[in-house]
Design an enzyme around this catalytic site. Structure first.
Site, short mmCIF file in Angstrom:
data_model
loop_
_atom_site.label_atom_id
_atom_site.label_comp_id
_atom_site.label_asym_id
_atom_site.label_seq_id
_atom_site.Cartn_x
_atom_site.Cartn_y
_atom_site.Cartn_z
N ASP A 1 -29.26 -14.17 -4.94
CA ASP A 1 -29.67 -12.83 -4.50
C ASP A 1 -29.51 -11.82 -5.63
O ASP A 1 -30.33 -10.91 -5.79
CB ASP A 1 -28.83 -12.39 -3.30
CG ASP A 1 -29.19 -13.17 -2.04
OD1 ASP A 1 -28.42 -13.08 -1.07
OD2 ASP A 1 -30.21 -13.86 -2.05
N LYS B 1 -19.25 -12.44 7.05
CA LYS B 1 -20.71 -12.41 6.89
C LYS B 1 -21.18 -13.86 6.77
O LYS B 1 -20.98 -14.50 5.74
CB LYS B 1 -21.11 -11.61 5.66
CG LYS B 1 -22.61 -11.42 5.49
CD LYS B 1 -22.91 -10.53 4.29
CE LYS B 1 -24.42 -10.29 4.17
NZ LYS B 1 -25.16 -11.53 3.88
N LYS C 1 -18.06 -2.33 9.56
CA LYS C 1 -18.83 -1.42 10.42
C LYS C 1 -17.90 -0.35 11.00
O LYS C 1 -16.77 -0.65 11.37
CB LYS C 1 -19.47 -2.17 11.59
CG LYS C 1 -20.37 -3.32 11.22
CD LYS C 1 -20.81 -4.06 12.48
CE LYS C 1 -21.56 -5.33 12.17
NZ LYS C 1 -21.80 -6.13 13.39
#
Length: 681
Positions: A45, A122, A289
């Protein structure tokens, strides 16, 4: 004395730039195909982001060579022609990546330093969205483009730990990640002669099998990590409550999820890092979050990602280098960003000569100075970042307290760590504002890249956005300038003239006004605030300004910026000049097909209904016949469909004189319009 910003691309000739743009475009298309269609990525990535950002920068620098089929104009997708397409009921957004504690904590301190946050694994698998209606799994859909995905329901039903029926007849939409444990992958791969590279690729390929019986043979699992309950009258107050509800509904969630205060996130991350190598499933980081749902709503979203969450990626690639100099640049908002010029190093196949230093607090924390030996990490940005100091320089660098462009005293804005130049006439601020206005995602003015705009500004052709529309008066003089022949000048002037036809929904966010990006502009237009006259009228009325808070996605910070923007005489003068130049100051109407009985109407639906379960089906019907969906009752709402349990929305509608229909009246209306709703829901 530190130097001003320099453009790292200036050494490229136009011929070299053209060749490099073509090469990068082909390379990126190849990797997009491998990643999104074949599920067989060949680069990390990090490396893909680097290629993509490099191409974006070159296209902005040399817009004359941008290709209409450039991969930067297309969002990657895993859509497959062999599957039915499914329109997601909510946008399926991605997360902004962070690669170190400092960057993450900077975001936490800016977002809510005292708030509670979730820290979750994740999962490195295949993203999926699950749609349940009345407790039954109806659809399993890939993320796709974020708006439309592939319906892979038959394959998803074969995953052992996905409940096909919930213990409650509830409607819920979930985000999840399909994966394989390392043990299951090794066993399956051994039976397949070791032909699969890793669990992630096998998981992604498995949910796209044409025959679900093949998928059923593969040991897939899922973790769900977020949910929307569209019909629940009692709203959840926290993400923790949502997690608890998911577990009660028998959904598997990532293990060991922690809920901690902002001050404990760094320590919690270290605890997670100690566990990551002993996990039985693949993970490539953490997701952090904000826990409070009301605070999330206030922060809102960008067009690509929520402002209330970040992905924390593990294991950034790091190399050592020496800081040769520290320069700093002034952006269009006045933000002053320092960066280190370093001795060249190779990171992931690219030569790196600059690394970001973020701000003075970051510099102080690391103790960065000229001459220091530092570790530089490859990140999701075109310019990597200084992460650690190995050997300090002679002294810690201090950003001067005056703007490097205009010598104005710098300031710190409330709750922000960055230094800002407050001078709206600062040359670098003005230039970067014009550059932003002309960019492809904004007004898309062909022929005007960074270099051309800097030249025009420095040689007194333009001093503001509005001056672009007077440039035609200096055509002959401009053609005499080196690098500005008749052909290139005609391209520029044509691009400027064509920009007058751009929809207002592009013009407003292109002005670079605080908090008024594309997302907020669309929200305003959706709620009938579709012209500059309407906006200026609201800006003069405090009650109207406060009513904007009724629009989901618009919070107090947006309201404050709205007031400041449209009471600024400079901004008002700019708008007036653009008006006179002939730019569109009202959004183009959305074309609606003939025979759309609800066209021009704004409907809100609340309560429960016998013939529309879930109630979204009534709204889908209204939208299908040309109506506009609104989630809250306001002065712009024309109709309310109210069933039992309508509550405060019904009271508000009666106060405002909104047309209210109960279910029987709505059915009578459909009958009078000859709409056979049972064939459509």
């Amino acid at each position: 004395m530190p130097k001003k910003k320099e453009d790292s691309q200036k050494t490229l000739s136009e011929k070299e730039a053209k060749g490099l743009i073509a090469k990068l475009s082909d390379e990126i298309r190849h990797h997009q195909y491998l990643y999104y269609v074949k599920n067989d990525p060949k680069i990390s990535d990090f490396d893909f982001d680097q290629l993509f950002r490099r191409l974006q920068d070159l296209e902005e620098e040399f817009p004359q060579f941008k290709d209409l089929a450039s991969p930067t104009l297309v969002v990657g997708s895993d859509l497959d022609k062999d599957f039915e397409k499914f329109q997601h009921k909510l946008p399926v957004l991605s997360l902004i990546n962070t690669y170190n504690d400092n960057e993450l904590l900077e975001w936490v301190n800016k977002t809510d330093p005292e708030g509670l946050y979730s820290v979750e694994w994740k999962i490195d698998g295949a993203s999926i969205v699950l749609y349940y209606e009345n407790g039954i799994l109806k659809n399993g859909v890939t993320r796709g483009s974020g708006g439309i995905g592939d319906d892979v329901t038959d394959n998803i039903r074969t995953i052992r730990n996905i409940p096909l029926r919930l213990p409650e007849p509830i409607t819920v939409y979930l985000r999840g990640e399909v994966f394989m444990t390392f043990k299951d992958f090794e066993e399956f791969n051994a039976l397949s002669s070791g032909k699969y590279a890793n669990p992630r690729n096998l998981s992604a390929g498995s949910i796209k099998q044409k025959n679900s019986s093949d998928t059923a043979k593969r040991p897939l699992r899922i973790f769900t990590y977020d949910a929307t309950f569209p019909n629940m009258e009692k709203k959840f107050k926290t993400h923790q409550e949502i997690f608890s509800k998911l577990e009660k509904l028998t959904f598997p969630v990532p293990p060991n999820t922690a809920f901690v205060s902002g001050s404990k996130i760094a320590k919690t991350i270290q605890e997670f890092k100690k566990q990551k190598d002993s996990l039985g499933f693949p993970t490539d980081g953490l997701v952090i979050k904000l826990n409070d749902i009301s605070k999330r709503d206030a922060l809102g979203y960008t067009s690509h990602s929520p402002r209330w969450a970040r992905a924390y990626k593990f294991d950034a690639i790091m190399k050592e280098s020496k800081i040769v100099d520290i320069t700093y640049a002034v952006g269009r908002t006045g933000k002053i960003t320092p960066r280190a010029e370093i001795e060249p190093i190779s990171l992931a196949g690219t030569t790196v000569t600059f690394a970001t230093l973020h701000n003075q607090d970051y510099i102080d924390e690391l103790g960065v100075g000229i001459g220091a030996i530092v570790r530089v990490a490859k990140r999701g940005e075109i310019i990597p970042a200084v992460e650690e100091v190995v050997t300090p320089g002679k002294e810690v660098f201090k950003i001067p307290d005056r703007c490097p462009s205009c010598n104005t005293q710098t300031i710190k804005k409330e709750s922000l760590v960055d230094l800002f130049c407050p001078n709206p006439d600062c040359p670098d601020r003005v230039k970067n504002g014009i550059i932003f206005y002309c960019q492809r995602k904004q007004m898309d003015i062909e022929g005007l890249g960074d270099k051309q705009i800097e030249f025009l500004y420095d040689h007194d052709y333009i001093k503001s956005i509005a001056d672009l529309y007077d440039l035609k008066d200096q055509k002959e003089k401009l053609m005499e300038e080196e690098g500005f022949g008749e052909k290139s000048v005609n391209i520029i002037l044509k691009g400027i003239e064509q920009s007058k036809q751009k929809d207002f929904r592009f013009l407003l966010p292109s002005l670079g006004l605080s908090e008024l990006g594309h997302k907020v502009t669309e929200l305003l237009i959706e709620h009938g605030i579709d012209s500059i006259d309407e906006i200026l009228s609201i800006a003069k009325d405090q009650k109207k300004i406060e009513s904007l808070l009724e629009i989901p996605g618009i919070g107090p910070s947006t309201i404050q910026a709205f007031q400041e923007n449209f009471s600024d005489k400079r901004i008002l003068k700019l708008i007036e000049r653009l008006k006179k130049a002939g730019l569109k100051m009202k959004a183009d109407p959305i074309q609606v097909a003939d025979q759309q009985p609800f066209a021009g109407q704004s409907w809100c639906v609340t309560g429960s209904f016998e013939n529309f379960q879930p109630r979204d089906k009534a709204m889908d019907l209204i939208v299908y016949y040309g109506g506009r969906k609104v989630s809250a009752v306001s002065s712009k709402t024309t109709h309310l469909l109210a069933g039992p349990g309508a509550g405060s929305k019904l009271e508000k509608a009666n106060e405002l004189g909104v047309s209210v229909y109960d279910e029987k009246q709505f059915l009578d209306l459909l009958k009078s319009l000859k709409i056979d709703f049972k064939n459509l829901i």
